[in-house]
Design a protein around this motif. Structure first.
Motif, PDB file in Angstrom:
ATOM      1  N   LYS A 116       0.806  -1.216   0.000  1.00  0.00           N
ATOM      2  CA  LYS A 116       0.000   0.000   0.000  1.00  0.00           C
ATOM      3  C   LYS A 116       0.844   1.274   0.000  1.00  0.00           C
ATOM      4  CE  LYS A 116      -3.934  -2.121   0.009  1.00  0.00           C
ATOM      5  NZ  LYS A 116      -4.779  -2.071  -1.218  1.00  0.00           N
ATOM      6  N   ILE A 117       2.134   1.150   0.282  1.00  0.00           N
ATOM      7  CA  ILE A 117       3.064   2.280   0.177  1.00  0.00           C
ATOM      8  C   ILE A 117       4.213   1.824  -0.708  1.00  0.00           C
ATOM      9  CG2 ILE A 117       4.588   3.879   1.390  1.00  0.00           C
ATOM     10  CD1 ILE A 117       2.857   3.558   3.862  1.00  0.00           C
ATOM     11  N   LEU A 118       4.415   2.508  -1.824  1.00  0.00           N
ATOM     12  CA  LEU A 118       5.436   2.133  -2.801  1.00  0.00           C
ATOM     13  C   LEU A 118       6.482   3.233  -2.886  1.00  0.00           C
ATOM     14  CD1 LEU A 118       2.953   0.346  -3.518  1.00  0.00           C
ATOM     15  CD2 LEU A 118       3.563   0.621  -5.926  1.00  0.00           C
ATOM     16  N   LEU A 119       7.743   2.841  -2.868  1.00  0.00           N
ATOM     17  CA  LEU A 119       8.844   3.798  -2.918  1.00  0.00           C
ATOM     18  C   LEU A 119       9.768   3.485  -4.095  1.00  0.00           C
ATOM     19  CD1 LEU A 119      10.629   6.062  -1.691  1.00  0.00           C
ATOM     20  CD2 LEU A 119      11.659   4.301  -0.221  1.00  0.00           C
ATOM     21  N   PHE A 120       9.990   4.492  -4.937  1.00  0.00           N
ATOM     22  CA  PHE A 120      10.941   4.401  -6.041  1.00  0.00           C
ATOM     23  C   PHE A 120      12.178   5.242  -5.709  1.00  0.00           C
ATOM     24  CE2 PHE A 120       6.976   3.200  -8.110  1.00  0.00           C
ATOM     25  CZ  PHE A 120       7.367   2.210  -8.995  1.00  0.00           C
ATOM     26  N   PRO A 121      13.292   5.043  -6.436  1.00  0.00           N
ATOM     27  CA  PRO A 121      14.545   5.720  -6.055  1.00  0.00           C
ATOM     28  C   PRO A 121      14.690   7.138  -6.611  1.00  0.00           C
ATOM     29  CG  PRO A 121      14.960   4.114  -7.779  1.00  0.00           C
ATOM     30  CD  PRO A 121      13.519   3.962  -7.398  1.00  0.00           C
ATOM     31  N   GLU A 122      15.597   7.846  -5.997  1.00  0.00           N
ATOM     32  CA  GLU A 122      15.990   9.167  -6.454  1.00  0.00           C
ATOM     33  C   GLU A 122      16.450   9.103  -7.908  1.00  0.00           C
ATOM     34  OE1 GLU A 122      19.018  12.684  -4.893  1.00  0.00           O
ATOM     35  OE2 GLU A 122      19.702  10.592  -4.846  1.00  0.00           O
ATOM     36  N   TYR A 123      16.062  10.117  -8.667  1.00  0.00           N
ATOM     37  CA  TYR A 123      16.442  10.268 -10.074  1.00  0.00           C
ATOM     38  C   TYR A 123      16.031   9.094 -10.961  1.00  0.00           C
ATOM     39  CZ  TYR A 123      19.076  14.446  -8.791  1.00  0.00           C
ATOM     40  OH  TYR A 123      19.434  15.697  -8.345  1.00  0.00           O
ATOM     41  N   ALA A 124      15.051   8.303 -10.510  1.00  0.00           N
ATOM     42  CA  ALA A 124      14.521   7.256 -11.394  1.00  0.00           C
ATOM     43  C   ALA A 124      13.958   7.867 -12.674  1.00  0.00           C
ATOM     44  CB  ALA A 124      13.438   6.456 -10.673  1.00  0.00           C
ATOM     45  N   SER A 125      13.480   9.084 -12.576  1.00  0.00           N
ATOM     46  CA  SER A 125      12.892   9.762 -13.742  1.00  0.00           C
ATOM     47  C   SER A 125      13.919  10.099 -14.814  1.00  0.00           C
ATOM     48  CB  SER A 125      12.217  11.062 -13.297  1.00  0.00           C
ATOM     49  OG  SER A 125      13.169  11.971 -12.760  1.00  0.00           O
ATOM     50  N   MET A 126      15.202  10.048 -14.504  1.00  0.00           N
ATOM     51  CA  MET A 126      16.202  10.476 -15.484  1.00  0.00           C
ATOM     52  C   MET A 126      16.283   9.564 -16.698  1.00  0.00           C
ATOM     53  SD  MET A 126      17.018  13.312 -14.334  1.00  0.00           S
ATOM     54  CE  MET A 126      18.016  13.644 -15.779  1.00  0.00           C
ATOM     55  N   ASP A 141       0.621  13.147 -14.077  1.00  0.00           N
ATOM     56  CA  ASP A 141      -0.648  12.492 -14.412  1.00  0.00           C
ATOM     57  C   ASP A 141      -0.521  10.975 -14.345  1.00  0.00           C
ATOM     58  OD1 ASP A 141      -1.902  14.909 -14.805  1.00  0.00           O
ATOM     59  OD2 ASP A 141      -1.705  14.873 -16.998  1.00  0.00           O
ATOM     60  N   LEU A 142       0.612  10.450 -14.800  1.00  0.00           N
ATOM     61  CA  LEU A 142       0.813   9.002 -14.780  1.00  0.00           C
ATOM     62  C   LEU A 142       0.783   8.461 -13.356  1.00  0.00           C
ATOM     63  CD1 LEU A 142       1.602   6.253 -15.973  1.00  0.00           C
ATOM     64  CD2 LEU A 142       3.998   7.025 -15.959  1.00  0.00           C
ATOM     65  N   PHE A 143       1.589   9.035 -12.485  1.00  0.00           N
ATOM     66  CA  PHE A 143       1.654   8.499 -11.126  1.00  0.00           C
ATOM     67  C   PHE A 143       0.384   8.797 -10.330  1.00  0.00           C
ATOM     68  CE2 PHE A 143       6.177   8.167 -12.105  1.00  0.00           C
ATOM     69  CZ  PHE A 143       6.480   6.947 -11.526  1.00  0.00           C
ATOM     70  N   ARG A 144      -0.258   9.926 -10.610  1.00  0.00           N
ATOM     71  CA  ARG A 144      -1.537  10.208  -9.961  1.00  0.00           C
ATOM     72  C   ARG A 144      -2.562   9.138 -10.330  1.00  0.00           C
ATOM     73  NH1 ARG A 144      -2.786  14.663 -12.311  1.00  0.00           N
ATOM     74  NH2 ARG A 144      -2.235  16.244 -10.762  1.00  0.00           N
ATOM     75  N   SER A 145      -2.617   8.804 -11.600  1.00  0.00           N
ATOM     76  CA  SER A 145      -3.595   7.811 -12.051  1.00  0.00           C
ATOM     77  C   SER A 145      -3.291   6.428 -11.490  1.00  0.00           C
ATOM     78  CB  SER A 145      -3.634   7.770 -13.578  1.00  0.00           C
ATOM     79  OG  SER A 145      -2.421   7.280 -14.125  1.00  0.00           O
ATOM     80  N   LEU A 146      -2.012   6.081 -11.389  1.00  0.00           N
ATOM     81  CA  LEU A 146      -1.647   4.769 -10.849  1.00  0.00           C
ATOM     82  C   LEU A 146      -1.969   4.670  -9.352  1.00  0.00           C
ATOM     83  CD1 LEU A 146       1.773   4.197 -12.671  1.00  0.00           C
ATOM     84  CD2 LEU A 146      -0.415   3.055 -13.137  1.00  0.00           C
ATOM     85  N   ALA A 147      -1.725   5.738  -8.616  1.00  0.00           N
ATOM     86  CA  ALA A 147      -2.047   5.725  -7.187  1.00  0.00           C
ATOM     87  C   ALA A 147      -3.548   5.566  -6.966  1.00  0.00           C
ATOM     88  CB  ALA A 147      -1.540   7.002  -6.530  1.00  0.00           C
ATOM     89  N   LYS A 148      -4.341   6.218  -7.810  1.00  0.00           N
ATOM     90  CA  LYS A 148      -5.797   6.104  -7.696  1.00  0.00           C
ATOM     91  C   LYS A 148      -6.279   4.730  -8.166  1.00  0.00           C
ATOM     92  CE  LYS A 148      -8.432   9.572  -8.815  1.00  0.00           C
ATOM     93  NZ  LYS A 148      -9.055  10.684  -9.582  1.00  0.00           N
ATOM     94  N   LYS A 149      -5.753   4.254  -9.285  1.00  0.00           N
ATOM     95  CA  LYS A 149      -6.203   2.991  -9.859  1.00  0.00           C
ATOM     96  C   LYS A 149      -5.923   1.817  -8.936  1.00  0.00           C
ATOM     97  CE  LYS A 149      -5.634   0.130 -14.027  1.00  0.00           C
ATOM     98  NZ  LYS A 149      -4.979   0.048 -15.371  1.00  0.00           N
ATOM     99  N   TYR A 150      -4.738   1.823  -8.315  1.00  0.00           N
ATOM    100  CA  TYR A 150      -4.340   0.689  -7.475  1.00  0.00           C
ATOM    101  C   TYR A 150      -4.464   0.997  -5.988  1.00  0.00           C
ATOM    102  CZ  TYR A 150      -2.772  -1.134 -11.914  1.00  0.00           C
ATOM    103  OH  TYR A 150      -2.745  -1.580 -13.213  1.00  0.00           O
ATOM    104  N   GLN A 151      -5.038   2.159  -5.662  1.00  0.00           N
ATOM    105  CA  GLN A 151      -5.329   2.556  -4.291  1.00  0.00           C
ATOM    106  C   GLN A 151      -4.129   2.343  -3.361  1.00  0.00           C
ATOM    107  OE1 GLN A 151      -8.398   4.078  -2.742  1.00  0.00           O
ATOM    108  NE2 GLN A 151      -7.967   4.758  -4.835  1.00  0.00           N
ATOM    109  N   CYS A 152      -3.048   3.023  -3.731  1.00  0.00           N
ATOM    110  CA  CYS A 152      -1.834   2.955  -2.934  1.00  0.00           C
ATOM    111  C   CYS A 152      -1.185   4.332  -2.886  1.00  0.00           C
ATOM    112  CB  CYS A 152      -0.862   1.924  -3.498  1.00  0.00           C
ATOM    113  SG  CYS A 152      -0.416   2.208  -5.230  1.00  0.00           S
ATOM    114  N   ILE A 153      -0.291   4.511  -1.939  1.00  0.00           N
ATOM    115  CA  ILE A 153       0.527   5.715  -1.850  1.00  0.00           C
ATOM    116  C   ILE A 153       1.813   5.440  -2.620  1.00  0.00           C
ATOM    117  CG2 ILE A 153       1.843   7.196  -0.282  1.00  0.00           C
ATOM    118  CD1 ILE A 153      -0.232   6.456   1.890  1.00  0.00           C
ATOM    119  N   ILE A 154       2.172   6.331  -3.518  1.00  0.00           N
ATOM    120  CA  ILE A 154       3.388   6.148  -4.314  1.00  0.00           C
ATOM    121  C   ILE A 154       4.325   7.329  -4.123  1.00  0.00           C
ATOM    122  CG2 ILE A 154       4.377   5.796  -6.604  1.00  0.00           C
ATOM    123  CD1 ILE A 154       1.718   4.682  -7.542  1.00  0.00           C
ATOM    124  N   GLN A 155       5.530   7.047  -3.678  1.00  0.00           N
ATOM    125  CA  GLN A 155       6.601   8.037  -3.723  1.00  0.00           C
ATOM    126  C   GLN A 155       7.418   7.652  -4.958  1.00  0.00           C
ATOM    127  OE1 GLN A 155      10.273   8.928  -3.312  1.00  0.00           O
ATOM    128  NE2 GLN A 155       9.026  10.619  -4.067  1.00  0.00           N
TER     129      GLN A 155
END
Length: 286
Positions: A38-48, A78-92
């Motif tokens: 229910k809480i998902l964490l991705f790494p720093e600069y993953a967006s690069m 928009d992508l991460f907002r939609s994923l957090a709503k779709k899968y009902q989780c908190i995403i960092q």
């Protein structure tokens, strides 16, 4: 209340197009959600990895990639907002270098809630690379976030090595600190790891580290990435003797998932073998 946390050892890719990025990120989220995280964490600069969408003249330039990536920020949100709503989780979602109204770039860690809300913590302590070569500036505010599981906070990578930042967040009620990290040496990874474990010990709280892994020789910014994700705990009764609830294999591509009880932090502060959290102010007497 117990909650399952998933922290990523996320591999940086050379992307064909935006759709391939969408598909990759959703695959990761689905894998964690299927294990009830229910809480998902991705790494720093993953967006690069998104810089690869702009061609060699951009991704081989530290300054040009920052400017180009601003055109993708709205889609990213928009992508991460939609994923957090779709899968009902908190995403960092890790961090994204954001150009502010002043023209300065900030290393921004967004937090996406299941109800569609978005908040963020900017990195406060900048590394030499960020200061001297990439010219990304420090943030201005230490923050915390209220969730259905309790109050949580974010320390972006190097921030975790400075105890007063986490201390202020924990004193404000945060029992979980998320640490998205990106390190290009084994020593750098261990510095962040040791910082995370120290913050968990002294504050008797949970600290979760995520790491970027793999090599991206095409990237001027994140060409080498080393580390292992982990969920760290107080070192006391009711918790693992080594303070490590779960830890990944170094440099593997994987989720590290475990269930935590944030209320247990209050219990150990009252009934533990030691009172690290409570005794903190006693240092001021010397």
């Amino acid at each position: 209340m117990n909650v399952k946390i998933a922290t990523a050892q996320y591999d940086i890719s050379f992307l064909e197009n935006w759709s391939s990025y969408q598909s990759k990120v959703e695959r990761w989220v689905v894998e964690a959600a299927e294990q009830d995280a229910k809480i998902l964490l991705f790494p720093e600069y993953a967006s690069m990895e998104l810089a690869s969408l702009f061609g060699e003249a951009v991704y081989s330039s530290l300054s040009r990639q920052l400017a180009a990536m601003q055109s993708l920020l709205d889609d990213y949100l928009d992508l991460f907002r939609s994923l957090a709503k779709k899968y009902q989780c908190i995403i960092q979602s890790g961090t994204f270098p954001v150009k502010t109204d002043s023209g300065a770039y900030r290393n921004r860690a967004y937090l996406f809630m299941p109800d569609g809300q978005i908040d963020y913590q900017d990195k406060l302590m900048m590394t030499r690379f960020e200061n001297e070569q990439w010219l990304i500036q420090k943030g201005e505010e230490l923050r915390y976030f209220d969730t259905e599981y309790g109050r949580i906070a974010i320390n972006v990578c190097y921030d975790s090595e400075f105890p007063m930042l986490a201390r202020k967040q924990v004193e404000a009620g945060a029992n979980l600190i998320l640490v998205p990290s990106c390190t290009d040496t084994l020593a750098g990874y261990h510095r962040v790891k040791i910082g995370c474990q120290a913050r968990a010990l002294e504050n008797q709280c949970y600290v979760v580290q995520s790491t970027l892994v793999g090599h991206a020789p095409w990237s001027e910014a994140v060409d080498v990435n080393i580390g292992a994700a982990a969920i760290y705990t107080p070192v006391d009764r009711g918790f693992p003797d080594n303070g490590i609830l779960a830890e990944g294999k170094l440099n593997a591509v994987q989720w590290v998932i475990a269930e935590v009880s944030l209320s247990a932090c209050g219990t150990v502060r009252e009934q533990g073998q030691v009172f690290n959290y409570r005794d903190w102010p006693l240092q001021n007497a010397f």
